[in-house]
Write an enzyme that holds these catalytic residues in place. Structure first.
Site, mmCIF file in Angstrom:
data_model
loop_
_atom_site.group_PDB
_atom_site.id
_atom_site.type_symbol
_atom_site.label_atom_id
_atom_site.label_comp_id
_atom_site.label_asym_id
_atom_site.label_seq_id
_atom_site.Cartn_x
_atom_site.Cartn_y
_atom_site.Cartn_z
ATOM 1 N N SER A 229 17.732 18.604 21.311
ATOM 2 C CA SER A 229 16.912 17.855 20.307
ATOM 3 C C SER A 229 16.061 17.107 20.719
ATOM 4 O O SER A 229 15.212 17.658 21.345
ATOM 5 C CB SER A 229 18.101 17.254 19.187
ATOM 6 O OG SER A 229 17.344 16.802 18.215
ATOM 7 N N GLU A 355 17.421 25.711 11.989
ATOM 8 C CA GLU A 355 17.403 24.605 12.572
ATOM 9 C C GLU A 355 17.209 23.372 11.613
ATOM 10 O O GLU A 355 17.691 22.325 11.664
ATOM 11 C CB GLU A 355 16.055 24.355 13.570
ATOM 12 C CG GLU A 355 16.194 24.900 14.804
ATOM 13 C CD GLU A 355 17.200 24.367 15.648
ATOM 14 O OE1 GLU A 355 17.625 23.389 15.451
ATOM 15 O OE2 GLU A 355 17.270 25.053 17.012
ATOM 16 N N HIS A 465 20.725 22.794 12.997
ATOM 17 C CA HIS A 465 20.315 22.141 14.159
ATOM 18 C C HIS A 465 21.546 21.405 14.708
ATOM 19 O O HIS A 465 22.259 20.415 13.899
ATOM 20 C CB HIS A 465 19.271 21.075 13.710
ATOM 21 C CG HIS A 465 18.672 20.246 14.910
ATOM 22 N ND1 HIS A 465 18.100 20.400 15.955
ATOM 23 C CD2 HIS A 465 19.111 18.688 15.060
ATOM 24 C CE1 HIS A 465 17.699 19.626 16.603
ATOM 25 N NE2 HIS A 465 18.313 18.593 16.354
#
Length: 544
Positions: A229, A355, A465
């Site tokens: 991330s 995501e 995500h």
């Protein structure tokens, strides 16, 4: 090479022999004139909470990290240091209990917080010595540059699995300043030369590793930077800063769910700076930045908490993020990559399939196409023409079967626009930047890519995500690919499937799957026209 395997076996034998002794006597390491005492648990020794720069408190708040003075005395390195101050998040309401719990887990941190937080943690195979010369993985945590802490990602799993694979490595994690403490932006910040402090913290930590990791058994010439991330996005910036000269700080990179973002300058950060200044009571000061430096911690923390998060309506248009400052980032990161200003090191870069589903629950009030068009021009592309918006709506249709979670038909239709928004946000913020970087570097260096399509049946989220974190820290099969890459600069090996390099003509993706076949090789051609379109849209009209 044969000699490497023999050396690894010798190192492992030494570690096994040393383990009983190290369990009786805590491990210690000498840095400068100081002794640091850690802990050993089975086959893993850990040295935790070591300060790697001077504490950014008092006069050093909102200043570049200052090199640590030579160590002296004795240190107890048996516990993590406090987390850097976290921004308070409010998870969107009216969700299922399962979805709410997952979204909350992405931003939760229950550890103590302090501005005096810039510490580093080293996990080693028990018995490693200064002669071991082991490869090193340095992990940057994620959290949208607003939350996160190294203590959430212990290295025991990585070390133990590396020993099982006969590829022993060392694992390093670190805290860096986040949210307004680390990524305050605006003209005042740029004029003072103190932008992107979190990235400077990371860079200073890498210099610390070069200086000291040998004492723990690491080889400073064999460092791989690894992140997820915001941590992965940070890696992209370490690859393009300094004219692409990595200063010998790392030899490879492993990136999960994060690439360079299309940001043109500091202007976009000004509203958040002004918001913090006002909330902290500094609006009437002749030097607002100095006023913020002198503000009580609780006052400043409360002011930063007023700024929108990625669970608010603007979603992934992050308030806190690295921005071009003429120093660490001299231009729009996308532009630098197109110019070929990238460190020439092998790297892995992959994404999850869905995501943006966690970040699309803040926009559930968008239920019509006109509302979506307004949202795009308000936050993503203010100068988009009607024809651009028409094309965007065509490429990201309202049909649920075309949206994210992908390949789930009419399921997960939370609102009429939810899956459409999740598809758009995922491509513009994750898939597009990843593909741009990979295609720009194909033929210039060794690169690999993956896509995680596991958990596709998770309602409302799919392969969301962060869902690949447990595939490394589980441990699971991605742990093996990571360890082998850190050790050999090639993720393939005895991992069940050969992972071919990514090339423009053959954009191979290692695709992680649910079911009896855990992975296969596919091509990075999905949503080609849409991803190319939103990527160009942001190149033409990047964030300020």
């Amino acid at each position: 090479m044969v000699f490497r395997g023999v050396l690894s076996a010798a190192i492992l034998c030494g570690m096994v022999a040393a383990t009983p002794l190290s369990q009786k006597s805590p491990p210690s390491v000498k840095l400068d004139a100081a002794t640091f005492t850690g802990t050993t648990n089975g086959s893993v020794s850990a040295f935790l909470g070591i300060p790697y720069v001077q504490p950014p408190v008092g006069d050093l708040r909102f200043h570049l990290p200052q090199a640590i003075l030579p160590y002296n005395g004795t240190y107890n390195a048996s516990a993590y240091g406090p987390s850097c101050p976290q921004q308070t998040f409010k998870v969107p309401g009216n969700l299922t209990a399962e979805t709410e719990a997952i979204l909350a887990s992405l931003v939760a941190d229950g550890s103590p917080q302090s501005e005096d937080c810039l510490t580093i943690n080293i996990f080693t195979p028990a018995g490693a010595t200064s002669n071991s010369n082991l490869p090193v993985a340095v992990y940057f945590f994620g959290g949208g540059f607003a939350v996160g802490a190294a203590s959430r990602y212990p290295g025991d799993v990585i070390i133990n699995r590396s020993l099982e694979l006969n590829e022993p490595v060392i694992y390093v994690s670190l805290n860096y300043r986040i949210n307004g403490f680390g990524f305050l932006a605006g003209q005042e910040v740029m004029d003072a030369g103190v932008a992107n402090l979190g990235l400077h913290d990371q860079r200073q930590a890498l210099r610390w590793v070069q200086k000291y990791i040998g004492s723990f058994g690491g080889d400073p010439s064999k460092v791989t930077i690894w992140g997820e991330s915001a941590g992965s996005t940070s890696i992209a910036y370490h690859m393009i800063t300094n004219g692409g000269d990595n200063e010998g700080l790392f030899r490879a990179a492993f990136m999960q769910s994060g690439s360079q973002l299309p940001v043109s300058g500091m202007k976009g950060g000004q509203p958040y700076y002004d918001m913090v200044v006002k909330a902290a009571g500094c609006s009437n000061s002749s030097d607002t930045l100095q006023c913020l430096r002198e503000a009580p911690f609780d006052t400043l923390k409360s002011a930063i908490n007023n700024v929108p998060t990625f669970y608010d309506y603007q979603s992934l248009v992050l308030a806190w993020m690295p921005r071009p400052d003429g120093v660490f980032l001299v231009d729009n990161p996308q532009t630098l990559i197109q110019q070929g200003i990238v460190a020439n090191v092998p790297f892995v870069n992959g994404d999850c399939d869905d995501e943006a589903t966690p970040f699309s629950y803040s926009t559930l009030n968008i239920t019509t196409e006109q509302e979506l068009r307004d949202y795009v021009t308000t936050y993503w592309s203010p100068h988009a023409s009607n024809s651009t918006l028409d094309k965007l709506m065509e490429l990201y249709p309202v049909t649920p079967a075309d949206g994210s979670p992908f390949n789930t038909g009419n399921n997960n239709t939370v609102t009429p626009q939810f899956k459409r928004i999740a598809a758009f946000l995922g491509d513009i913020n994750f898939q597009g930047p990843r593909r741009l970087l990979l295609q720009a570097r194909s033929g210039h260096q060794k690169i690999w890519s993956f896509v995680n399509k596991r958990l596709k049946d998770l309602p409302g989220l799919g392969a969301f995500h962060g869902s690949d974190i447990n595939m490394v820290y589980g441990p699971a099969d991605m742990t093996d690919y990571l360890v082998r890459f850190v050790a050999n600069l090639d993720p393939s090996g005895n991992t069940g499937i050969n992972w071919p390099e990514y090339k423009t003509e053959t954009p191979n993706l290692l695709t992680f799957l649910d079911g009896s076949i855990p992975a296969n090789i596919t091509q990075d051609t999905y949503r080609k026209e849409g991803i190319e379109f939103v990527t160009q849209m942001m190149l033409d009209d990047p964030w300020q």
